[in-house]
Design an enzyme around this catalytic site. Structure first.
Site, PDB file in Angstrom:
ATOM      1  N   HIS A 123       0.869  -1.182   0.000  1.00  0.00           N
ATOM      2  CA  HIS A 123       0.000   0.000   0.000  1.00  0.00           C
ATOM      3  C   HIS A 123       0.911   1.238   0.000  1.00  0.00           C
ATOM      4  CE1 HIS A 123      -2.748   2.994   1.791  1.00  0.00           C
ATOM      5  NE2 HIS A 123      -3.742   2.214   1.422  1.00  0.00           N
ATOM      6  N   ASP A 201       3.320  -4.529   7.987  1.00  0.00           N
ATOM      7  CA  ASP A 201       2.094  -3.757   7.828  1.00  0.00           C
ATOM      8  C   ASP A 201       0.929  -4.734   8.017  1.00  0.00           C
ATOM      9  OD1 ASP A 201      -0.136  -2.451   7.011  1.00  0.00           O
ATOM     10  OD2 ASP A 201       0.674  -1.725   5.117  1.00  0.00           O
ATOM     11  N   GLN A 204      -4.250  -5.117   7.008  1.00  0.00           N
ATOM     12  CA  GLN A 204      -5.249  -6.058   6.467  1.00  0.00           C
ATOM     13  C   GLN A 204      -5.169  -7.425   7.158  1.00  0.00           C
ATOM     14  OE1 GLN A 204      -7.632  -5.156   4.564  1.00  0.00           O
ATOM     15  NE2 GLN A 204      -6.885  -3.252   3.680  1.00  0.00           N
ATOM     16  N   LYS A 227     -10.227  -0.461  10.790  1.00  0.00           N
ATOM     17  CA  LYS A 227     -10.385  -1.699  10.015  1.00  0.00           C
ATOM     18  C   LYS A 227     -10.698  -2.891  10.923  1.00  0.00           C
ATOM     19  CE  LYS A 227      -7.126  -0.350   6.361  1.00  0.00           C
ATOM     20  NZ  LYS A 227      -7.873   0.187   5.235  1.00  0.00           N
ATOM     21  N   CYS A 366      -4.779   2.505  -3.662  1.00  0.00           N
ATOM     22  CA  CYS A 366      -3.504   2.983  -3.095  1.00  0.00           C
ATOM     23  C   CYS A 366      -2.371   1.978  -3.302  1.00  0.00           C
ATOM     24  CB  CYS A 366      -3.635   3.352  -1.615  1.00  0.00           C
ATOM     25  SG  CYS A 366      -4.810   4.642  -1.315  1.00  0.00           S
TER      26      CYS A 366
HETATM   27  N1  7TS Z   1      -1.650  -0.732   4.729  1.00  0.00           N
HETATM   28  C1  7TS Z   1      -2.568  -1.467   4.081  1.00  0.00           C
HETATM   29  C2  7TS Z   1      -2.220  -2.858   3.645  1.00  0.00           C
HETATM   30  C3  7TS Z   1      -3.829  -0.939   3.840  1.00  0.00           C
HETATM   31  O1  7TS Z   1      -4.739  -1.674   3.198  1.00  0.00           O
HETATM   32  C4  7TS Z   1      -4.121   0.385   4.279  1.00  0.00           C
HETATM   33  C5  7TS Z   1      -5.443   1.052   3.986  1.00  0.00           C
HETATM   34  C6  7TS Z   1      -3.127   1.096   4.959  1.00  0.00           C
HETATM   35  C7  7TS Z   1      -1.900   0.509   5.167  1.00  0.00           C
HETATM   36  C8  7TS Z   1      -3.360   2.487   5.471  1.00  0.00           C
HETATM   37  O2  7TS Z   1      -4.293   2.488   6.491  1.00  0.00           O
HETATM   38  P1  7TS Z   1      -4.860   3.884   7.063  1.00  0.00           P
HETATM   39  O3  7TS Z   1      -5.899   3.469   8.038  1.00  0.00           O
HETATM   40  O4  7TS Z   1      -3.711   4.592   7.708  1.00  0.00           O
HETATM   41  O5  7TS Z   1      -5.418   4.619   5.896  1.00  0.00           O
HETATM   42  N2  7TS Z   1      -6.117   0.473   2.928  1.00  0.00           N
HETATM   43  C9  7TS Z   1      -7.209   0.977   2.289  1.00  0.00           C
HETATM   44  C10 7TS Z   1      -7.777   0.335   1.212  1.00  0.00           C
HETATM   45  O6  7TS Z   1      -7.378  -0.732   0.745  1.00  0.00           O
HETATM   46  N3  7TS Z   1      -8.824   1.037   0.801  1.00  0.00           N
HETATM   47  O7  7TS Z   1      -8.952   2.128   1.567  1.00  0.00           O
HETATM   48  C11 7TS Z   1      -7.950   2.098   2.507  1.00  0.00           C
END
Ligand code: 7TS
Length: 424
Positions: A123, A201, A204, A227, A366
């Protein structure tokens, strides 16, 4: 398969009938999950009965808020099996957590000519902060490619680690597009053999699988509250205690100091050292309620249920002519299915699905470097969670079959496209 249907009653939003009269099928959980009533209530209760700033006031509300804020940290430490709650730093989200590592550990450790190793499936949150660090320090980034079956193989990881001898190996525990799951313990062990520090990371992974940071043996692990059925505006940076101790603070301000004079400051102990300013108080209390809820459902049940749904939907999608599923056909996978339709752009697909009450995400999610490697500009992504049903998976497959048919070029449209040079 456990019957998780009853838990839908815990989520007020899932009862919603949309303005077009369609029943909501929420299949956009990889972007953000929904919240059960217990999380919403914990947040309202905080604001209604004991909210105050933490760690500062010597009065009843501040003591109560502080006690609940720190209790949350303990619950999260237990949730991921950290050795001590001092290893849990609250940030604004996974993105802020990666930036904290890059801005603190990265600036302290990484020098010109060093290498940071990533995978092509990352990401942007696990790419851009390292690119910023590279611009500052002159370090190099290397990306491990996918094989022809959409996988990052352990062999490719091992080869890249030996070839580049990176200072840091940062990788996702579960892809937000491909539905693949990384063997975190194996990759971490390989990286450590090579002397690399490891950042996982887990944005997910945390919502879907039981996490044990001690078994993983990772140095840093990041994830977001929103999430895992928790609030937005809060995320977790787990760091190995000795490593966090050795790192300088990232953000400066109130709360992170021991003493300040006109000449300088001394930093507070962990975890406050990394929590400058007023922290996300009600969010932390909501996050505690979220992890409590998820544990009451059971992470093994969650994983099994969403995988069953996702594999069911995937099998149906693969039957439709012209649908390309961007995922390996076999092996361990998560509840994410991304795909591309030969006749329709992902945005049109998502729009058509929305008209039928089905919420998915369309675009590059992303992960532009990944989409570039796949030679697709955009995919449609359905992401399942434990509150989704088989009926919703069936609705998705039926709708996609219908959309693919509706967007099929007619004789006239085909002729026009040929005349226009077959531009999509
Ligand atoms: N890493 C992964 C694997 C992600 O899927 C996401 C967000 C992030 C980091 C960043 O998370 P945040 O909460 O700091 O934004 N992924 C997604 C997505 O797949 N669609 O919207 C956000």
């Amino acid at each position: 398969m456990p019957n998780l249907t009853d838990c839908r009653d815990d989520f007020p939003i899932l009862q919603r009938v949309l303005s077009n009269g369609q029943k909501l099928a929420f299949l956009d959980n990889a972007a953000s999950t929904q919240r059960p009533s217990s999380v919403i209530q914990a947040i309202s209760e905080c604001y209604e009965s004991y909210y105050s700033n933490v760690h500062r006031g010597i009065h009843t509300l501040s003591e109560e808020s502080t006690e609940r804020y720190e209790r949350s940290r303990k619950s999260v430490a237990t949730f991921i099996n950290a050795k001590t709650d001092h290893e849990i730093i609250y940030t604004a989200g996974a993105t802020a957590a990666v930036n904290t590592v890059a801005g603190s550990w990265g600036r302290q450790t990484i020098k010109q000519g060093d290498t940071i190793l990533l995978t092509i499936a990352e990401h942007h949150a696990n790419i851009v902060p390292w690119q910023q660090l590279s611009a500052e320090t002159g370090c190099k980034l290397q990306f491990i490619p996918l094989d022809s079956d959409y996988r990052i193989t352990t062999e490719a990881v091992s080869t890249a680690l030996q070839k580049y001898q990176p200072k840091l190996f940062a990788f996702t525990a579960a892809s937000n597009v491909l539905g693949t799951v990384s063997p975190v313990t194996d990759w971490t062990a390989l990286a450590h053999q090579q002397g690399s520090t490891v950042l996982v990371d887990a944005a997910q992974a945390a919502p879907h699988q039981a996490m044990d940071v001690q078994a993983w043996d990772a140095d840093f692990v990041v994830f977001s509250g929103h999430k895992v059925c928790g609030p937005t505006g809060i995320g977790v940076l787990y760091g190995r205690e000795t490593l966090l101790e050795s790192m300088p603070p990232f953000l400066g301000g109130g709360g992170m100091i021991n003493r300040v004079t006109t000449e300088g400051f001394t930093a507070a102990e962990l975890p406050e050292k990394f929590e400058a300013g007023t922290p996300p108080i009600a969010e932390a209390i909501g996050l505690e309620a979220a992890v409590k809820y998820i544990r009451s459902i059971g992470l093994e049940e969650i994983e099994q249920h969403e995988q069953t749904l996702a594999r069911h939907a995937e099998a149906g999608l693969r039957q439709i002519e012209g649908v390309r599923v961007v995922s390996p056909e076999n092996g361990e996978k998560s509840g994410i299915v991304s795909f591309d339709l030969s006749h329709a752009h992902a945005h049109d697909v998502a729009h058509s699905l929305s008209g039928r009450g089905i919420a998915v995400r369309a675009g590059h999610h992303c992960t532009m470097p990944l989409h570039h490697a796949l030679e697709i500009t955009a995919t449609t992504r359905a992401s399942f969670y434990f509150y989704n049903t088989r009926e919703e998976a069936d609705r998705l497959v039926e709708a996609i079959a219908d959309i693919q048919e509706k967007f099929k070029p007619t004789g006239r449209r085909r002729r026009r496209r040929r005349a226009e040079g077959d531009r999509p």
